[in-house]
Write a protein that holds these residues in place. Structure first.
Motif, PDB file in Angstrom:
ATOM      1  N   HIS A  29      48.570  38.104  38.177  1.00 20.33           N
ATOM      2  CA  HIS A  29      48.231  37.279  39.318  1.00 20.33           C
ATOM      3  C   HIS A  29      46.805  37.475  39.575  1.00 20.33           C
ATOM      4  O   HIS A  29      45.868  36.278  39.623  1.00 20.33           O
ATOM      5  CB  HIS A  29      49.058  37.703  40.547  1.00 20.33           C
ATOM      6  CG  HIS A  29      48.367  37.495  41.894  1.00 20.33           C
ATOM      7  ND1 HIS A  29      48.341  36.256  42.422  1.00 20.33           N
ATOM      8  CD2 HIS A  29      47.688  38.168  42.887  1.00 20.33           C
ATOM      9  CE1 HIS A  29      47.823  35.952  43.425  1.00 20.33           C
ATOM     10  NE2 HIS A  29      47.183  37.222  43.824  1.00 20.33           N
ATOM     11  N   HIS A  58      40.369  41.714  44.538  1.00 24.08           N
ATOM     12  CA  HIS A  58      40.966  41.149  45.808  1.00 24.08           C
ATOM     13  C   HIS A  58      42.292  42.191  46.152  1.00 24.08           C
ATOM     14  O   HIS A  58      42.730  42.557  47.098  1.00 24.08           O
ATOM     15  CB  HIS A  58      41.213  39.957  46.062  1.00 24.08           C
ATOM     16  CG  HIS A  58      42.285  39.225  45.495  1.00 24.08           C
ATOM     17  ND1 HIS A  58      42.403  39.162  43.889  1.00 24.08           N
ATOM     18  CD2 HIS A  58      43.330  38.800  45.963  1.00 24.08           C
ATOM     19  CE1 HIS A  58      43.811  38.420  43.797  1.00 24.08           C
ATOM     20  NE2 HIS A  58      44.151  38.151  45.127  1.00 24.08           N
ATOM     21  N   ASP A  59      43.219  42.396  45.101  1.00 20.22           N
ATOM     22  CA  ASP A  59      44.363  42.803  45.339  1.00 20.22           C
ATOM     23  C   ASP A  59      44.336  44.323  44.808  1.00 20.22           C
ATOM     24  O   ASP A  59      45.548  44.849  44.636  1.00 20.22           O
ATOM     25  CB  ASP A  59      45.569  42.150  44.816  1.00 20.22           C
ATOM     26  CG  ASP A  59      46.060  41.094  45.749  1.00 20.22           C
ATOM     27  OD1 ASP A  59      45.529  41.129  46.843  1.00 20.22           O
ATOM     28  OD2 ASP A  59      46.716  40.121  44.965  1.00 20.22           O
ATOM     29  N   ASP A 136      43.632  32.210  45.899  1.00 22.38           N
ATOM     30  CA  ASP A 136      44.912  33.259  45.962  1.00 22.38           C
ATOM     31  C   ASP A 136      45.979  32.315  46.401  1.00 22.38           C
ATOM     32  O   ASP A 136      47.273  32.870  45.866  1.00 22.38           O
ATOM     33  CB  ASP A 136      44.569  34.131  47.135  1.00 22.38           C
ATOM     34  CG  ASP A 136      45.575  35.411  47.100  1.00 22.38           C
ATOM     35  OD1 ASP A 136      46.087  35.800  45.999  1.00 22.38           O
ATOM     36  OD2 ASP A 136      45.562  36.129  48.332  1.00 22.38           O
ATOM     37  N   ARG A 142      51.647  30.166  41.542  1.00 26.97           N
ATOM     38  CA  ARG A 142      52.044  29.512  43.008  1.00 26.97           C
ATOM     39  C   ARG A 142      52.795  28.582  42.758  1.00 26.97           C
ATOM     40  O   ARG A 142      52.597  27.493  42.117  1.00 26.97           O
ATOM     41  CB  ARG A 142      50.832  29.435  43.934  1.00 26.97           C
ATOM     42  CG  ARG A 142      49.984  30.715  44.114  1.00 26.97           C
ATOM     43  CD  ARG A 142      50.747  31.734  44.795  1.00 26.97           C
ATOM     44  NE  ARG A 142      49.814  32.662  45.498  1.00 26.97           N
ATOM     45  CZ  ARG A 142      50.093  33.960  45.612  1.00 26.97           C
ATOM     46  NH1 ARG A 142      51.365  34.353  45.667  1.00 26.97           N
ATOM     47  NH2 ARG A 142      49.458  34.978  46.157  1.00 26.97           N
TER      48      ARG A 142
HETATM   49 FE   LIG Z   1      46.304  37.911  45.650  1.00 30.10          FE
END
Ligand SMILES: [Fe+2]
Ligand SMILES: [Fe+2]
Length: 204
Positions: A29, A58-59, A136, A142
């Motif tokens: 991801h 970010h994650d 994101d 997604r």
């Molecule tokens: Fe994310």
């Protein structure tokens, strides 16, 4: 030139950092968000490498447990709201930004802001943060009914896409009887209030 080389080293380090801290699925991801953020940055005249750096980071803290989030926030004196107490994983953005600063030496405030704000949004956040917020939500894996429309919109108008994504998140929360984080409501209000108040996309 030196800055460019430094940024490239940071990109490699951020990639390794994310890979070492995340499951294969979430690392995947992360890479898809990084590619999408880069594309969006290119489409809107922003720095692609800085967008990629924010996305890679970010994650990075997303797989820590609730006690770790609260413990680190406490240790580092980070603000913890009521919603974060209830759902400590909301802290994964702020904690990742702090880790990026402490462990990788990331100093770029716009990159750090983007990482910090990517879960809920933040009113008046800068264009790089909007790139990450939207990337994101629209990375290629997604899959929800409005994602195609959102992908198209994101290439034309980042802020309208962000507002759309926020409205969708709020509706989704309402359906599930969940409260929306105040920062998300404020970000949407800010985007809707006055189009001239929106941040201009600065050319790099
Ligand atoms: Fe994310
Ligand atoms: Fe996240």
């Amino acid at each position: 030139m030196e800055d460019h080389a430094k940024l490239h080293t940071l990109l490699e380090e951020a990639d390794a950092f994310a890979r070492s801290r995340l499951s294969e699925g979430r690392y995947g991801h992360t890479l898809r968000v990084a590619d999408t953020a880069e594309e969006l940055a290119r489409a809107h005249g922003l720095d692609e490498d800085r967008a990629r750096l924010a996305a890679l980071l970010h994650d990075a803290a997303r797989e820590s447990g609730p006690d770790e989030f609260l413990g680190l926030a406490d240790e580092w004196g980070m603000p913890v709201g009521e919603q974060e107490r209830e759902s400590p994983k909301l802290l994964h953005g702020p904690v990742a930004a702090e880790l990026a600063e402490r462990e990788l030496g990331v100093e770029d405030e716009e990159v750090l802001e983007a990482v910090r704000a990517h879960t809920t949004g933040r009113p008046e956040m800068g264009p790089l943060a909007f790139v990450l917020y939207v990337a994101d939500k629209i990375e290629p894996a997604r899959d929800y009914p409005s994602v195609g429309r959102l992908r198209e919109l994101a290439r034309k108008d980042l802020y309208r896409a962000a507002a759309e994504a926020l409205r969708r998140a709020i509706a989704h929360n309402e359906e599930r009887g969940r409260e929306t984080h105040p920062a998300s409501l404020k970000t949407l209000e800010w985007l809707e209030a006055d189009h001239t108040a929106q941040p201009r996309i600065e050319q790099k």
